[in-house]
Design a protein around this motif. Structure first.
Motif, PDB file in Angstrom:
ATOM      1  N   ASN A  51     -20.652 -19.794 -16.472  1.00 62.20           N
ATOM      2  CA  ASN A  51     -20.683 -21.029 -16.557  1.00 62.20           C
ATOM      3  C   ASN A  51     -21.187 -21.652 -17.719  1.00 62.20           C
ATOM      4  O   ASN A  51     -20.539 -22.794 -18.119  1.00 62.20           O
ATOM      5  N   ARG A  52     -22.181 -21.164 -18.158  1.00 65.45           N
ATOM      6  CA  ARG A  52     -22.866 -21.726 -19.671  1.00 65.45           C
ATOM      7  C   ARG A  52     -21.705 -21.529 -20.718  1.00 65.45           C
ATOM      8  O   ARG A  52     -21.624 -22.417 -21.496  1.00 65.45           O
ATOM      9  N   GLU A  55     -19.062 -23.912 -20.358  1.00 71.33           N
ATOM     10  CA  GLU A  55     -19.358 -25.094 -20.850  1.00 71.33           C
ATOM     11  C   GLU A  55     -19.378 -25.172 -22.418  1.00 71.33           C
ATOM     12  O   GLU A  55     -18.779 -26.299 -23.070  1.00 71.33           O
ATOM     13  N   TRP A  56     -19.787 -24.313 -23.104  1.00 70.41           N
ATOM     14  CA  TRP A  56     -19.480 -24.204 -24.389  1.00 70.41           C
ATOM     15  C   TRP A  56     -18.149 -24.260 -25.057  1.00 70.41           C
ATOM     16  O   TRP A  56     -17.887 -25.045 -25.947  1.00 70.41           O
TER      17      TRP A  56
END
Length: 75
Positions: A51-52, A55-56
């Motif tokens: 998920n991170r 996001e990026w």
């Protein structure tokens, strides 16, 4: 590390850090963790890391779109 601390920790990672750790988590899962609890913990960490990274990537896409300006025909 508690779940709340783990989520906060992931939120501070750069794309490269999250990607590298995610690759490590995937390798560990492929080898098989000794217990179900460890497998679940790795899976949850991997989900947070994925998920991170997403996001990026979404942020990078927005920046590219903004830098390009309106597409032809959007006037």
């Amino acid at each position: 590390m508690t779940e709340a601390n783990g989520a906060a920790d992931v939120a501070t990672l750069t794309f490269e850090q999250a990607r590298d750790e995610l690759m490590h988590v995937v390798a560990e899962l492929e080898q098989g963790a000794p217990t179900l609890e460890q497998s679940l913990s790795l899976w949850e960490r991997g989900e947070a890391l994925a998920n991170r990274c997403d996001e990026w990537l979404v942020g990078a896409r927005r920046r590219l779109d903004a830098a390009r300006g309106p597409a032809e025909g959007d006037a």
